[in-house]
Structure formats: C-alpha cells, structure tokens
Design a protein around this motif. Structure first.
Motif, PDB file in Angstrom:
ATOM      1  N   SER B 160       0.825  -1.211   0.000  1.00  0.00           N
ATOM      2  CA  SER B 160       0.000   0.000   0.000  1.00  0.00           C
ATOM      3  C   SER B 160       0.856   1.257   0.000  1.00  0.00           C
ATOM      4  O   SER B 160       0.422   2.308  -0.462  1.00  0.00           O
ATOM      5  CB  SER B 160      -0.905   0.046   1.225  1.00  0.00           C
ATOM      6  N   ILE B 161       2.047   1.151   0.543  1.00  0.00           N
ATOM      7  CA  ILE B 161       2.958   2.302   0.494  1.00  0.00           C
ATOM      8  C   ILE B 161       3.299   2.607  -0.963  1.00  0.00           C
ATOM      9  O   ILE B 161       3.335   3.762  -1.379  1.00  0.00           O
ATOM     10  CB  ILE B 161       4.228   2.036   1.332  1.00  0.00           C
ATOM     11  N   PHE B 162       3.488   1.555  -1.752  1.00  0.00           N
ATOM     12  CA  PHE B 162       3.799   1.773  -3.170  1.00  0.00           C
ATOM     13  C   PHE B 162       2.577   2.299  -3.929  1.00  0.00           C
ATOM     14  O   PHE B 162       2.695   3.220  -4.740  1.00  0.00           O
ATOM     15  CB  PHE B 162       4.312   0.489  -3.814  1.00  0.00           C
ATOM     16  N   THR B 163       1.398   1.726  -3.662  1.00  0.00           N
ATOM     17  CA  THR B 163       0.221   2.204  -4.409  1.00  0.00           C
ATOM     18  C   THR B 163      -0.179   3.610  -3.957  1.00  0.00           C
ATOM     19  O   THR B 163      -0.765   4.357  -4.728  1.00  0.00           O
ATOM     20  CB  THR B 163      -0.974   1.233  -4.282  1.00  0.00           C
ATOM     21  N   ASP B 164       0.135   3.994  -2.708  1.00  0.00           N
ATOM     22  CA  ASP B 164      -0.192   5.343  -2.226  1.00  0.00           C
ATOM     23  C   ASP B 164       0.961   6.330  -2.431  1.00  0.00           C
ATOM     24  O   ASP B 164       0.847   7.497  -2.043  1.00  0.00           O
ATOM     25  CB  ASP B 164      -0.538   5.318  -0.727  1.00  0.00           C
ATOM     26  N   LYS B 166       2.216   8.069  -4.875  1.00  0.00           N
ATOM     27  CA  LYS B 166       1.950   9.314  -5.602  1.00  0.00           C
ATOM     28  C   LYS B 166       1.128  10.275  -4.728  1.00  0.00           C
ATOM     29  O   LYS B 166       1.467  11.447  -4.582  1.00  0.00           O
ATOM     30  CB  LYS B 166       1.174   8.942  -6.874  1.00  0.00           C
ATOM     31  N   ARG B 167       0.065   9.774  -4.142  1.00  0.00           N
ATOM     32  CA  ARG B 167      -0.807  10.604  -3.302  1.00  0.00           C
ATOM     33  C   ARG B 167      -0.030  11.175  -2.109  1.00  0.00           C
ATOM     34  O   ARG B 167      -0.102  12.368  -1.820  1.00  0.00           O
ATOM     35  CB  ARG B 167      -2.007   9.762  -2.839  1.00  0.00           C
ATOM     36  N   VAL B 168       0.713  10.321  -1.407  1.00  0.00           N
ATOM     37  CA  VAL B 168       1.416  10.787  -0.203  1.00  0.00           C
ATOM     38  C   VAL B 168       2.483  11.809  -0.576  1.00  0.00           C
ATOM     39  O   VAL B 168       2.647  12.831   0.102  1.00  0.00           O
ATOM     40  CB  VAL B 168       2.019   9.610   0.593  1.00  0.00           C
ATOM     41  N   ARG B 169       3.207  11.560  -1.668  1.00  0.00           N
ATOM     42  CA  ARG B 169       4.235  12.515  -2.084  1.00  0.00           C
ATOM     43  C   ARG B 169       3.612  13.880  -2.352  1.00  0.00           C
ATOM     44  O   ARG B 169       4.137  14.909  -1.938  1.00  0.00           O
ATOM     45  CB  ARG B 169       4.942  12.016  -3.350  1.00  0.00           C
ATOM     46  N   GLU B 170       2.468  13.875  -3.023  1.00  0.00           N
ATOM     47  CA  GLU B 170       1.828  15.145  -3.359  1.00  0.00           C
ATOM     48  C   GLU B 170       1.292  15.864  -2.127  1.00  0.00           C
ATOM     49  O   GLU B 170       1.543  17.047  -1.933  1.00  0.00           O
ATOM     50  CB  GLU B 170       0.701  14.918  -4.372  1.00  0.00           C
ATOM     51  N   VAL B 171       0.546  15.156  -1.272  1.00  0.00           N
ATOM     52  CA  VAL B 171      -0.056  15.849  -0.119  1.00  0.00           C
ATOM     53  C   VAL B 171       1.013  16.326   0.852  1.00  0.00           C
ATOM     54  O   VAL B 171       0.851  17.354   1.507  1.00  0.00           O
ATOM     55  CB  VAL B 171      -1.104  14.978   0.630  1.00  0.00           C
ATOM     56  N   ALA B 172       2.119  15.587   0.946  1.00  0.00           N
ATOM     57  CA  ALA B 172       3.174  15.981   1.882  1.00  0.00           C
ATOM     58  C   ALA B 172       4.198  16.893   1.206  1.00  0.00           C
ATOM     59  O   ALA B 172       5.136  17.342   1.861  1.00  0.00           O
ATOM     60  CB  ALA B 172       3.855  14.747   2.458  1.00  0.00           C
ATOM     61  N   ARG B 173       4.009  17.182  -0.053  1.00  0.00           N
ATOM     62  CA  ARG B 173       4.930  18.020  -0.835  1.00  0.00           C
ATOM     63  C   ARG B 173       6.387  17.580  -0.635  1.00  0.00           C
ATOM     64  O   ARG B 173       7.269  18.413  -0.416  1.00  0.00           O
ATOM     65  CB  ARG B 173       4.743  19.496  -0.452  1.00  0.00           C
ATOM     66  N   HIS B 287       3.652  -1.460 -10.362  1.00  0.00           N
ATOM     67  CA  HIS B 287       2.372  -0.795 -10.096  1.00  0.00           C
ATOM     68  C   HIS B 287       2.072   0.258 -11.165  1.00  0.00           C
ATOM     69  O   HIS B 287       0.912   0.492 -11.483  1.00  0.00           O
ATOM     70  CB  HIS B 287       2.348  -0.195  -8.687  1.00  0.00           C
ATOM     71  N   GLY B 288       3.128   0.866 -11.705  1.00  0.00           N
ATOM     72  CA  GLY B 288       2.926   1.788 -12.826  1.00  0.00           C
ATOM     73  C   GLY B 288       2.343   1.046 -14.021  1.00  0.00           C
ATOM     74  O   GLY B 288       1.365   1.487 -14.644  1.00  0.00           O
ATOM     75  N   GLU B 289       2.930  -0.102 -14.301  1.00  0.00           N
ATOM     76  CA  GLU B 289       2.477  -0.899 -15.441  1.00  0.00           C
ATOM     77  C   GLU B 289       1.033  -1.391 -15.249  1.00  0.00           C
ATOM     78  O   GLU B 289       0.186  -1.260 -16.117  1.00  0.00           O
ATOM     79  CB  GLU B 289       3.432  -2.100 -15.573  1.00  0.00           C
ATOM     80  N   LYS B 293      -0.634   4.196 -14.480  1.00  0.00           N
ATOM     81  CA  LYS B 293      -0.285   5.528 -13.965  1.00  0.00           C
ATOM     82  C   LYS B 293       1.231   5.729 -14.046  1.00  0.00           C
ATOM     83  O   LYS B 293       2.001   4.787 -13.842  1.00  0.00           O
ATOM     84  CB  LYS B 293      -0.709   5.665 -12.494  1.00  0.00           C
ATOM     85  N   ASP B 294       1.626   6.955 -14.312  1.00  0.00           N
ATOM     86  CA  ASP B 294       3.047   7.280 -14.369  1.00  0.00           C
ATOM     87  C   ASP B 294       3.537   7.590 -12.961  1.00  0.00           C
ATOM     88  O   ASP B 294       3.137   8.591 -12.371  1.00  0.00           O
ATOM     89  CB  ASP B 294       3.256   8.483 -15.292  1.00  0.00           C
ATOM     90  N   LEU B 295       4.371   6.745 -12.406  1.00  0.00           N
ATOM     91  CA  LEU B 295       4.831   6.944 -11.033  1.00  0.00           C
ATOM     92  C   LEU B 295       6.234   7.572 -10.972  1.00  0.00           C
ATOM     93  O   LEU B 295       6.828   7.659  -9.905  1.00  0.00           O
ATOM     94  CB  LEU B 295       4.780   5.621 -10.256  1.00  0.00           C
ATOM     95  N   ALA B 296       6.737   7.999 -12.119  1.00  0.00           N
ATOM     96  CA  ALA B 296       8.038   8.681 -12.120  1.00  0.00           C
ATOM     97  C   ALA B 296       7.896  10.074 -11.504  1.00  0.00           C
ATOM     98  O   ALA B 296       6.813  10.657 -11.490  1.00  0.00           O
ATOM     99  CB  ALA B 296       8.561   8.795 -13.552  1.00  0.00           C
TER     100      ALA B 296
END
Lengths: 446, 446
Positions: B160-164, B166-173, B287-289, B293-296
């Motif tokens: 779940s850390i991997f699937t989340d 993108k979201r966590v990186r964005e909200v935590a800037r 998970h990107g594949e 979603k692009d996780l780069a």
C-alpha cells in the motif's frame, strides 16, 4: 474551543472528502487501481489524528483506571467463537435485488432505492424476494485448500474479550467489578458502504466490556454512559451536535437489556458513533456453553458464584475521527473579501501541534534550530516555501493550532511571532519560552 | 543495562511461554476453544510492551525525521495490487506430504521432518512430489456470494505504500529522497507456525520504504542499515545477541539487489527480526504498469524524470517483542538459596514503570495518594496484597523497573523506599521528589 457559527458549519460531505484527499487525511484505498468500495487509507495527517484519538481513549479507559485491563487479540480467532456469539447464524442483512436497475439494496432500507435511477415506489422497480446475506468475511486457514478450515475476520473486537475473560481476570488478579478493553480492526461485508468512512467494510473499534454482579447493572450502565459522554465532550466537539438516544424495546439486539447510542449530527444526519449496551450474561453463558468451560466467578462482596453481566461501551474510531473532522471544518469570510478553510481541531488531538515558519529562506538556520527543539516534544512542521499568508492558510487547513514565525527582528530581540489558528491573534514570544508556552496550551486539554 | 550472565540466559522457550501465559504477556488466541494454530493474543502486560515498542519506532522513523511520512492503510486493498506485486503468481511455498506420518512439510525445510516420529532420511518417510501453496489469505468482498470478488488479506504492509506513493508525495509536498512508513497487521497462511510468536499467521509489521534517485542507493542503504542497528541496540538488547547477515546472491528475492537481515540469537537459533532491502524500482515499475499511472517523479537535483529506487526497512513487531522478552528473561540464584525470575526490560519499554507497595494495608491511603500522582504520568501499579518479598518477585517477573514501598516511617519522614529491579538496591527517597527521580530514570533512555 469556540464553535463555528452555524453558517460556517460543514454542509456538504463532498467539501470534507475533498479536503481530506487534498491534504492527506483520508483517501480511498488503492486509488491508482480505481479504489475498492468500503476501504480507506489514512495519510500523514490522518494517521496522527487517529493515533491521538486512540491514545486518548486508552489513557481514559485503561491507564487511568484500576478496574480496566488492556488486551490486543488477533483478528482471526477460533471459528467456534462466531458460532457461540450467534454471528454465523444471525449476523446478516436481508437483501433484495432490483431486476430493472440491477442494483442491490438492504430490504430494511428500501428508501435507498430512491437514489437509483428509477423513482422510489414506481413500477420501474422490480424487487426479488429478500435473502439473508451474512456480513462476516470468510477465509480459509491451513496448509492445503482441501483440508483448510473456514475462519472469519472478526466482525467486532469484543468477542475475544469474552473468550479471554477467564485468562485476563486470572493474570490481572481482578475481582468483580472490572473491565477489559481493546482497540483493533473489524470487518463487515456491508452491502452499501457509504458516507465516506462512516460505513466501511474495514474499520477500527475501541471496545470495553465491564463485568459486574447482576445487582450492579443499573449503577454501572449509568456510570459508563456518563463517562463516555464526558469523553466525547472533552474531544472538543460542539455539544449541540452530540446527543444520546436510548434504543426502543423493539430495536434492542436479542442479547441486550438496555442500550443507548451516542449520536453525532453529521451533515448526513444524526448517526451512532458509540453504543453503550447492557448485554446481560448472554456472551459469557454462550461461550461457557460452547467451550464447556465454567466462566462463573466468585463475587467478592456476596461470596456468591455468579456469571457476571456485561456493560459494553463500543466506539467507532473511524466514525469519531469523521465526527471530529466534520465538527472542526469551517469556511470563514475574512476581511478584504478573502476566505479561509480551517479545521478547528482540539490542539491536543491535532496532527501537528505547531509550524515553524521563517519569514525568508535566509532565516532558515535559526528557524530550524527552534523547529528541532520543538520536535523533541511534539509533532511539528517546518515550512519555508511561499508567502507567509499562504503558509498560514495551509496550516489552518491542516488544523495546526499554532504558527511560530521567525522574522528579521527575531535575531535582535530573541522573539518570534506566535499566531493562534482560530482567533488569528498574534503575539510576540521569547524563543526560550516557546516550549513552556506551547505545553500550557497543549496539555491543559490533554 | 547490565546483561544477564550467560548461565542465567533463557535456554528453553517453554520457560518464557509459560511466564508469558502466567503473567498475561502473550497467550494462545481462543484458548477456551483449544486455541487456533498460529494466532496469539497480547494480554494486559503484553499490549503495553508492544505499544511502547511501536511508539518508539514511530518516534524514531517518522516523527523525528523530516524526510519520512506516516501512513495507515487498509488491510484489504484492491486485488490488482497483489497481481502487480507478484504475490498471486509467486508467493508460495513448495510443500510435500509424508504418506507415512501424514504430516506436511515445506520442501525447502525438510530438516524439520526430523522432528516428527520418523527419522530424517530414513525409509520411513514417503514424500509426495512438492506442490506450490500460496500463502496469501483469501476472502470475498461484495454483496452476494456469486458476484463477490476475490480479495486478499495483505501479506505485507509495504504494497500500500507503493500504491499510495503518488498521493502521499503530493499531499506531503515531498521531494526525493523521502520515505513512507506504516505499522499494521499482515497475514500469511504459514504451513508450520512455530517458535511461539516468531512464525505466526497473523503478525504486525513496521515498514518504511525510502524512495531515492538511483545514484543514492549505496548511500541510503548504508544509512538505513546503520539507523536500524542503532534502533535495536537502543532497545537494550545484549549486543552479543544481535548481528547483521547479508544475503547471498542466490538467496535474494527476485526483485532485490541487496539485502541484509538483522538477526537475533533466540534460544531456537539466529533468526531474522528485520530486513533491510534494496528493492530497486521493481515495485513502482510494476504498479505503474498494472495501473497505467506514471509513477516517475522529477529529481530535484538532477531535474531528471526518474522512477525512484526503494530502500526498505521491514521489522517484525511481534518478533522484536519476542526478542526483547527472550533477552530480558533470567533466573537468578539469590542469597539464602532462593531464586527469582526477572525480566530485565529497558525501563522505557517496560509495561509498568513502577509499583507502589504499602507495607501494610493500614498504609493504603497515603500509598494510594502517591500512586494517583504517578498515574498521571505513567502506567503504574498498586499492590497491597501479600508479603513484601512476594510482591517484589511479582514485579520482577513483570519487568517493572522500580518499586516504591510506603512503610510505617514514611508518615514521619515523608520518604519511601525505592527498590531497583536489577541490582535490588534500595534507597530512601522524599515522596515529593519521586516524580522527578523516576522521570530521570525513564526518559534518559527514551
């Protein structure tokens, strides 16, 4: 805490859901796969809020009391547990399908059918007969699929408290009356998960089962109802949004003699966040019968051998978090036509206690020193990006009660500006006094 | 902390298992139904020990760092997660049955067969061909059995850390490098649960995934290996019982580029309590594949768009608790032919910080006043039953670092006797100075 005026109160859940996703309080599990209905993840701010709430409950219900013991039991337990509890036979909802719109509804909630495309009560609905649908999630444990035995994810945390009753009483050398408490996950295969985290399929409960002599039932029920209402009021929730609602006789669960819900006024209506139940001796008598173990104990006063009665307090951790967020949310008009969204969370529960903000990146070094000092005591945040007004707004949205701004005068006068979230008042404060100043404001309510 | 001399060290797990049940640290789930293989409950002392350990980890890995964010994701997530991770296809053990003794073994651990009645390698064993057995627990989510879709109880918290991510990186800037951490339950349908809580079917993990630019992999691997060893040493475990063991090339998981286990010397041998893994970009690329979603992300230094590499630290919470208990356990011969069992737990991790013991029940009132005062700060215990020597022994077994005895002179001189668990030294201490005295001893190590 001053409560938001009625016109600033959260009216649309969508506004809160959006804030929670945007700021990382709570968002759908497995978002990148389109989510999974009824499952939610708590992000960096959400996990701190939930942990603060759980720690408060543990402190009040377990640590501050000599008559309650803590427990942390497994989610999967012996399947006989759920036969004895009645869940295998009875824990089900009646369900109907609509042949026209292909949706599924709880037969006891057919009002929901109005939300689908067909109009409620119109001939466009063509319902099947109700069928019972067991809400427990099943799995199989064991080394091969053929030989594996069915097991269940617990539908409530309390059943392990009953099966562990004898062991815990002995190891803790407790006498009646006393309680056992635990916090943990439970699972229900809800037909229609909805209202954000309010009705989900995986959720966290904080349950306490209090065992007493039958003669103490009224006294202890009243005691725990009082205690639990006091707890919710202490969370800083507006008392106008809290009420108790006794169950009618025909609403009572088959094992319950008396039940009162603590309800919160969500934007989607008054709904239960906690239940206080007199469960009688149903649980211990059933587990005694199914296990063949004698679960009676000697009452220290009357010296009688009795099967204790149980007064239960069962709070939904996710539901209470949701109530806290709903209650704290408000949008305020500011002077100059601006507006701000602010979470007026109780400082003791807020995810972040303070943010340290240097007015300019040139002031990063001394500001970081203050941040490091505060970090030894609390969860705090450092932000040096963007104009100061925007940084205040970001902390308002996160519910951070205090911002400490290090400006160009701080180096000279050894002071920072402390800004309070709700009133937006600002005062100058000696840097060396910040820890004490914050502690007074954070621990007074803790 | 002084480590027990070798001759007092725990040699037989049975002794610890018995202490844990007798004192309510850990016991079999659903005992009254005969237990359920591979599932354990933590009693009043155990839950406090485990919570203290988890709080320490959260403090060190999340709260004290600016570059790690917390998360609390659901146990059941979208089933595509486990296809992408490779678990559906590959997370299995090869299994053989013995036609003679009817037992089942992991084909890669046939040494265990020696423990069954038939002698290892003798003709008495008649093994079937190995079959693959998937270790994930399955369930079904949804409103009817026919339409319900398969879901899995997570086999590790990290997915779940991997699937989340993108979201966590964005909200935590957050920018690279940074990490995401969580604590939670995971489930594996182990063929042979054993060694008390060491290999169980339901267990708790504390995992941290650190995302970095590919050029930082060596530096960050070394950093986290250091940090994690420092963590275990700070728990007060005898360093002679801790070691690191790098994986051989042929042991590495298919996704891993480098892996080091932190091992503890249990009575049943050196075994992993934590793994530090360089997982490369396997997880985010899969998970990107699978999600499309692009996780780069953009690396802030090089401005390149990169798929980050992952350095993982994954510690077993139950295993570390078990190591703490094994390490703390010792039986000591005392003068006069007596002996005592004592848990030399680090005071900051011990379930109870102090016990208040009135020498006589007549002194209960003033002793309770002291107890109430301490209870505001810590988890403490009050005991006025039995002779003082027996009460000390009970606290020794529970790992309580300090006992405070209120005696007949206390009323006159305003002092209590403070007795230290390990050295059994006693000193007189002014009652008004007890809180400060305890705080110095409890927080120095915290």
């Amino acid at each position: 805490m001053a409560s938001p005026t009625p016109d600033t109160r959260l009216e649309r859940m969508d506004d809160l859901v959006s804030l929670c996703a945007r700021r990382g309080f709570i968002f759908a599990s497995s978002e990148i796969y389109g989510g999974i209905n009824g499952f939610w993840d708590y992000g960096p701010l959400g996990v701190e809020l939930k942990n603060n709430l759980k720690a408060r409950w543990w402190q009040r219900v377990v640590r501050e009391r000599d008559d309650v013991e803590g427990l942390d039991s497994s989610i999967i337990c012996h399947p006989r547990t759920w036969e004895a509890s009645g869940h295998v036979e009875h824990f089900s909802d009646p369900m109907v399908d609509c042949r026209a719109c292909k949706k599924r509804f709880r037969a006891d909630q057919l009002g929901d059918a109005g939300k689908c495309s067909a109009r409620e009560g119109s001939s466009e609905h063509d319902f099947t007969e109700p069928r019972n649908f067991n809400l427990m999630l099943q799995t199989r444990i064991g080394a091969s699929e053929e030989a594996a035995s069915v097991a269940y994810l617990r539908a409530e945390t309390c059943q392990s408290i009953f099966t562990d009753f004898k062991r815990v009483r002995e190891v803790a050398r407790q006498k009646l009356p006393f309680g056992i408490a635990q916090i943990g996950k439970a699972f229900r295969n809800e037909i229609n998960p909805r209202n954000f985290t309010f009705r989900s399929r995986e959720f966290e409960q904080a349950e306490m089962e209090f065992f007493c002599h039958p003669s103490g039932r009224e006294q202890w029920f009243a005691h725990w109802l009082d205690e639990r209402m006091r707890f919710h009021k202490e969370l800083g929730v507006d008392e106008a949004n809290l009420r108790t609602r006794p169950h009618e006789q025909d609403e009572l669960a088959h094992y319950a003699n008396q039940a009162v819900d603590v309800e919160y006024r969500f934007p989607f209506g008054w709904q239960e966040i906690e239940g206080i139940h007199d469960r009688g001796d149903w649980d211990l008598s059933r587990h005694g019968e199914y296990s063949g173990k004698d679960l009676a104990v000697t009452d220290p006063d009357s010296k009688e051998r009795v099967l204790p009665l149980v007064i239960e307090t069962s709070v939904g951790v996710d539901r209470t978090c949701l109530a806290l967020l709903c209650d704290a949310y408000c949008v305020e008009e500011l002077e100059g036509g601006d507006s701000r969204t602010v979470l007026r969370l109780d400082p003791a529960l807020a995810p972040l206690k303070a943010a340290v903000l240097p007015l300019s990146k040139k002031l990063a070094d001394p500001a970081r020193r203050l941040y490091r000092e505060l970090q030894r005591h609390w969860n705090v945040f450092y932000d040096d990006a963007g104009n100061i007004g925007r940084r205040y707004r970001r902390q308002d949205e996160a519910g951070t009660p205090f911002c400490l701004t290090y400006d160009f005068e701080s180096e000279d006068d050894g002071q920072v500006t402390a800004r309070e979230r709700d009133a937006m008042t600002q005062i100058r404060l000696p840097i060396e006094g910040v820890v004490v100043w914050l502690r007074e404001r954070l621990e007074a309510r803790a």
